[in-house]
Write a protein that holds these residues in place. Structure first.
Motif, PDB file in Angstrom:
ATOM      1  N   SER A  43      24.380  28.529 -43.638  1.00  0.00           N
ATOM      2  CA  SER A  43      25.540  28.194 -44.457  1.00  0.00           C
ATOM      3  C   SER A  43      26.694  29.081 -44.034  1.00  0.00           C
ATOM      4  O   SER A  43      26.588  30.309 -44.081  1.00  0.00           O
ATOM      5  N   GLY A  44      27.771  28.467 -43.597  1.00  0.00           N
ATOM      6  CA  GLY A  44      28.923  29.237 -43.152  1.00  0.00           C
ATOM      7  C   GLY A  44      28.734  29.894 -41.800  1.00  0.00           C
ATOM      8  O   GLY A  44      29.509  30.768 -41.419  1.00  0.00           O
ATOM      9  N   ALA A  45      27.716  29.457 -41.072  1.00  0.00           N
ATOM     10  CA  ALA A  45      27.436  30.058 -39.769  1.00  0.00           C
ATOM     11  C   ALA A  45      28.238  29.364 -38.679  1.00  0.00           C
ATOM     12  O   ALA A  45      28.548  28.174 -38.766  1.00  0.00           O
ATOM     13  N   ALA A  46      28.561  30.124 -37.643  1.00  0.00           N
ATOM     14  CA  ALA A  46      29.221  29.533 -36.488  1.00  0.00           C
ATOM     15  C   ALA A  46      28.199  28.715 -35.698  1.00  0.00           C
ATOM     16  O   ALA A  46      27.038  29.106 -35.597  1.00  0.00           O
ATOM     17  N   PRO A  47      28.611  27.565 -35.172  1.00  0.00           N
ATOM     18  CA  PRO A  47      27.678  26.769 -34.362  1.00  0.00           C
ATOM     19  C   PRO A  47      27.124  27.604 -33.209  1.00  0.00           C
ATOM     20  O   PRO A  47      27.820  28.442 -32.630  1.00  0.00           O
ATOM     21  N   GLY A  48      25.847  27.393 -32.899  1.00  0.00           N
ATOM     22  CA  GLY A  48      25.239  28.134 -31.797  1.00  0.00           C
ATOM     23  C   GLY A  48      23.765  27.822 -31.653  1.00  0.00           C
ATOM     24  O   GLY A  48      23.178  27.130 -32.487  1.00  0.00           O
ATOM     25  N   GLN A  49      23.167  28.315 -30.587  1.00  0.00           N
ATOM     26  CA  GLN A  49      21.749  28.127 -30.323  1.00  0.00           C
ATOM     27  C   GLN A  49      21.044  29.485 -30.370  1.00  0.00           C
ATOM     28  O   GLN A  49      21.573  30.494 -29.887  1.00  0.00           O
ATOM     29  N   TYR A  50      19.831  29.466 -30.948  1.00  0.00           N
ATOM     30  CA  TYR A  50      19.083  30.707 -31.099  1.00  0.00           C
ATOM     31  C   TYR A  50      17.641  30.480 -30.669  1.00  0.00           C
ATOM     32  O   TYR A  50      16.944  29.636 -31.235  1.00  0.00           O
ATOM     33  N   ASP A  51      17.226  31.236 -29.648  1.00  0.00           N
ATOM     34  CA  ASP A  51      15.854  31.162 -29.144  1.00  0.00           C
ATOM     35  C   ASP A  51      15.039  32.271 -29.792  1.00  0.00           C
ATOM     36  O   ASP A  51      15.427  33.446 -29.752  1.00  0.00           O
ATOM     37  N   LEU A  52      13.893  31.908 -30.370  1.00  0.00           N
ATOM     38  CA  LEU A  52      13.141  32.892 -31.133  1.00  0.00           C
ATOM     39  C   LEU A  52      11.652  32.838 -30.827  1.00  0.00           C
ATOM     40  O   LEU A  52      11.070  31.751 -30.716  1.00  0.00           O
ATOM     41  N   ILE A  53      11.059  34.024 -30.684  1.00  0.00           N
ATOM     42  CA  ILE A  53       9.621  34.173 -30.473  1.00  0.00           C
ATOM     43  C   ILE A  53       9.094  35.106 -31.561  1.00  0.00           C
ATOM     44  O   ILE A  53       9.637  36.200 -31.772  1.00  0.00           O
TER      45      ILE A  53
ATOM     46  N   THR B  38      24.654  23.590 -36.213  1.00  0.00           N
ATOM     47  CA  THR B  38      25.902  22.840 -36.097  1.00  0.00           C
ATOM     48  C   THR B  38      26.507  22.660 -37.490  1.00  0.00           C
ATOM     49  O   THR B  38      25.819  22.809 -38.505  1.00  0.00           O
ATOM     50  N   GLN B  39      27.792  22.359 -37.523  1.00  0.00           N
ATOM     51  CA  GLN B  39      28.427  22.092 -38.812  1.00  0.00           C
ATOM     52  C   GLN B  39      27.893  20.771 -39.358  1.00  0.00           C
ATOM     53  O   GLN B  39      27.712  19.803 -38.629  1.00  0.00           O
ATOM     54  N   ASP B  40      27.652  20.740 -40.677  1.00  0.00           N
ATOM     55  CA  ASP B  40      27.210  19.512 -41.330  1.00  0.00           C
ATOM     56  C   ASP B  40      28.448  18.674 -41.653  1.00  0.00           C
ATOM     57  O   ASP B  40      29.049  18.802 -42.714  1.00  0.00           O
ATOM     58  N   GLN B  41      28.814  17.823 -40.702  1.00  0.00           N
ATOM     59  CA  GLN B  41      30.037  17.027 -40.873  1.00  0.00           C
ATOM     60  C   GLN B  41      29.921  16.029 -42.014  1.00  0.00           C
ATOM     61  O   GLN B  41      30.922  15.714 -42.672  1.00  0.00           O
ATOM     62  N   ASP B  42      28.716  15.541 -42.261  1.00  0.00           N
ATOM     63  CA  ASP B  42      28.539  14.597 -43.367  1.00  0.00           C
ATOM     64  C   ASP B  42      28.831  15.278 -44.711  1.00  0.00           C
ATOM     65  O   ASP B  42      29.461  14.690 -45.594  1.00  0.00           O
ATOM     66  N   ALA B  43      28.361  16.523 -44.862  1.00  0.00           N
ATOM     67  CA  ALA B  43      28.611  17.258 -46.097  1.00  0.00           C
ATOM     68  C   ALA B  43      30.098  17.544 -46.263  1.00  0.00           C
ATOM     69  O   ALA B  43      30.654  17.430 -47.361  1.00  0.00           O
TER      70      ALA B  43
END
Length: 542
Positions: free
Chosen positions: A90-100, A266-271
Motif C-alpha cells: 500500500s503506497g509502495a513504489a512499483p518494483g520487482q523484489y526477488d526473495l529467498i 504495481t499500482q492498482d489502477q482499478d482501485a
C-alpha cells in the motif's frame, strides 16, 4: 363542553356566520403569508442541509482518493501457491523484489519436565520469570491457587509496576490419558529479545514439586531471508520495514536456496479509478441536488412554484466555487509536471454542469506518471535537497518558494526558512526540530507545513495545494456559520422563522379578538332587529 352559538340570520336573515368567516379570512391573509414564508424557509433550510451533507461526502471521497485510491497496490507473484513468501503493498513504489527464505523466525519455548494433574499442589511461594527483554516478574502462589492451573493463570495475568504484561504466556497441556499435564511457557513474540537473548528463564521456589527450568526446549531464532541479493534478518515472519509500503509474509523455509520468488508491485489502477469515479458521483449528487431546487415546479392548478435556490446568487456562488476548485488547477505545481489539472487526467465538465470521468484517459495518465496524477489531488512539494523531505501542508501554507537552511546550533537542530510575502517583503521563520521534524507556526506563512530534515539540508521547497485540500477547506468554510455560507444562511432562516412564529402568535391573538368582537356585534344586531320586529308586530296588531 358547549359549542359557539350561531346567530345565522334569526332576525336579519343575513348569513352572519359566513360574513364573519369572510372578514376573518381577509384579516388572516398577512398571517397566511407568514406561514407560507415559514414553509419556504423550512424547505430552503432542508435543501441547504442536503448540500452541506453532499459537500462533506465529496470531501470524504477526495480524501479517500488520496489516502487509499492512489496508494493502492497489486502484487503479482511468480509462485501462484505462495508456498514460501507472499506480500501485500500500500503506497509502495512499483518494483520487482526477488526473495529467498532461508529460515523462519521462531519463538522461545520452555516445557517443564514435571508431569502432574492440573489441580495437584505445586508448592506455595514466589515463582520468578525473566523474559527475553530482561524484565523479571514474580508471581506468588498461595493456598487459593496452589496448582498447575493456578500458576498458569498467575503468569498470564502478571504485570510489572507500569502495568506492562510479561512477554511470556503459560499453557497447561494434557500429555497423559489420565489427565496428567505439563506446564509449557512460550514467548508471545517470535525472534530474539531486544538484547539478542534467545531464551527466557523460570525459577521455582525451594520445595516446589514443579522443579526449575533453566534452559529452553526451543530457542528463539530470527527469520533469515535474501531480498534482491541482500541478506536480512528480522524477529518476525511478517516484514514491513525492508521496503517502504510493502509487507513480506514469510511462510516456509526453503530447502533449495536457488529458487527465487519474484514479487512484482504495481499500482492498482482499478482501485484508483473506482475512487476517482466515487468523487465524480459525489460531486454530481451535490450539483443535481442544487439544480433540482432552482427549477420551476408546475402545480395542480397549472401555476408554477420556483425552486428555493432560484435566483439565489449566494448559493449559486458557493456551487460555482466547489466546481471551480474540483476542475481547476492546483497552485504551486511545477510547470514541468506531466499533468497539472483534473481535466488533463480524464475529468470532463458536461453541458448540464455535471462532470464525468474518461476512464481510458485516466488509466493512461496513471500508467504514464502516477505520481503526477496523485499530486493534482494531494498536497505535494518539490525540494532541491534530498536532506529535506516534505511531509504535509495546509491551505494557509505559502505557495511562494521557501528557501531553507538546517544546522545544529548549540546541540539543537535548527532550521531557517524564508519566503517572499504577497506585499514583497521577506518573512523569516526560525524553527527548532522535534525528532528531525519541523512544523510551521500558526499565523505565519508556514502555517500547516511539516517537513523532515537533517543537519546540512539547504535549498528551496515549493509547495502545491492539491484539489482534495482545496475542496476540504471549502467544505469547512462553506458549512460554517459565517454570514453568506451554508451554516450562516441556515442560521438566518432559523432566526427568521422564530420572528415569524412570534408574529403569527400575535396575529392569531388579534384574529381571535376580532372574531369575538364581530360575533358580539352581529349578536347585538340580531337582538336589535328582533326587538324592532317585535315592536312592529305589536303596532300592526293595534
Amino acid at each position: 363542553m358547549t359549542s359557539a352559538i350561531s346567530f345565522q340570520g334569526l332576525s336579519t336573515n343575513l348569513p352572519t356566520d359566513q360574513l364573519i368567516a369572510a372578514i376573518i379570512n381577509q384579516q388572516s391573509q398577512p398571517m397566511v403569508r407568514m406561514q407560507t414564508q415559514q414553509a419556504v424557509n423550512n424547505t430552503k433550510s432542508t435543501a441547504l442541509q442536503t448540500l452541506s451533507t453532499d459537500l462533506t461526502s465529496l470531501s470524504i471521497a477526495l480524501d479517500t482518493l488520496g489516502t487509499t485510491g492512489f496508494q493502492g497496490n497489486k502484487v503479482a507473484s511468480s509462485d501462484s501457491t505462495g508456498a514460501y513468501v507472499t506480500a501485500t503493498a500500500s503506497g509502495a513504489a512499483p518494483g520487482q523484489y526477488d526473495l529467498i527464505v532461508k529460515s523462519l523466525a521462531t519463538r522461545a519455548r520452555l516445557v517443564m519436565p514435571t508431569t502432574m494433574q492440573p489441580n495437584a499442589a505445586i508448592g506455595m511461594g514466589d515463582y520468578t520469570l525473566t523474559d527475553m527483554d530482561g524484565k523479571a516478574f514474580t508471581v506468588t502462589i498461595g493456598a487459593s491457587n496452589n496448582s498447575l492451573s493456578g500458576l498458569a493463570d498467575a503468569i498470564n495475568n502478571a504485570k510489572d509496576a507500569n502495568g506492562t504484561a510479561i512477554n511470556v504466556n503459560a499453557a497447561v497441556i494434557q500429555t497423559g490419558a489420565d489427565g496428567s499435564s505439563q506446564l509449557v511457557l512460550s514467548a508471545n513474540n517470535t525472534g530474539q529479545g531486544a538484547s539478542g537473548a534467545t531464551t527466557f528463564s523460570f525459577t521455582a521456589p525451594t520445595g516446589s514439586t514443579l522443579g526449575a527450568g533453566t534452559s529452553s526446549s526451543q530457542a528463539a531464532t530470527n527469520s533469515d531471508f535474501i531480498l534482491n541479493g541482500v541478506e536480512l534478518r528480522r524477529s518476525s515472519n511478517s516484514v514491513s520495514d525492508a521496503v517502504q509500503g510493502v509487507t513480506f509474509n514469510l511462510n516456509q523455509a526453503q530447502t533449495d536456496l536457488t529458487k527465487t520468488t519474484t514479487l512484482t508491485v504495481t499500482q492498482d489502477q482499478d482501485a484508483a479509478t473506482k475512487a476517482m469515479q466515487d468523487v465524480v458521483d459525489k460531486f454530481n449528487t451535490f450539483y443535481k441536488d442544487y439544480k433540482s431546487k432552482t427549477n420551476f415546479t408546475q402545480n395542480e392548478d397549472g401555476s408554477y412554484t420556483k425552486g428555493v435556490f432560484n435566483m439565489d446568487m449566494a448559493v449559486r456562488q458557493m456551487v460555482s466555487q466547489v466546481s471551480s476548485a474540483l476542475m481547476g488547477a492546483p497552485s504551486g505545481l511545477p510547470a514541468s509536471a506531466t499533468f497539472t489539472t483534473a481535466a488533463g487526467v480524464g475529468l470532463k465538465t458536461n453541458q448540464d454542469g455535471t462532470i464525468s470521468l474518461d476512464t481510458t484517459a485516466f488509466k493512461a495518465a496513471l500508467t504514464k506518471d502516477p505520481h503526477a496524477v496523485s499530486n493534482i489531488f494531494a498536497n505535494s512539494a518539490t525540494s532541491t535537497s534530498p536532506l529535506l523531505t516534505f511531509i504535509g501542508s495546509g491551505s494557509a501554507t505559502t505557495k511562494s518558494p521557501i528557501s531553507y537552511s538546517v544546522a545544529t546550533v548549540n546541540g539543537v537542530l535548527t532550521g531557517t526558512f524564508q519566503n517572499q510575502k504577497a506585499d514583497g517583503s521577506t518573512e523569516t521563520n526560525t524553527l527548532t526540530s522535534t525528532n528531525g521534524y519541523f512544523y510551521g507556526l500558526t499565523g505565519t506563512s508556514l502555517e500547516g507545513l511539516s517537513v523532515k530534515a537533517s543537519d546540512g539540508a539547504s535549498g528551496t521547497l515549493t509547495v502545491s495545494t492539491g484539489i482534495s485540500r482545496l475542496v476540504q477547506d471549502l467544505n469547512s468554510s462553506l458549512t460554517s456559520l459565517t454570514p453568506g455560507n451554508i451554516g450562516g444562511l441556515m442560521q438566518d432562516l432559523s432566526a427568521s422563522n422564530y420572528t415569524l412564529s412570534q408574529q403569527i402568535l400575535q396575529q392569531q391573538d388579534y384574529l381571535a379578538r376580532s372574531k369575538a368582537s364581530l360575533q358580539k356585534l352581529y349578536a347585538n344586531l340580531e337582538t336589535t332587529v328582533g326587538q324592532l320586529n317585535a315592536a312592529g308586530q305589536s303596532l300592526s296588531g293595534m
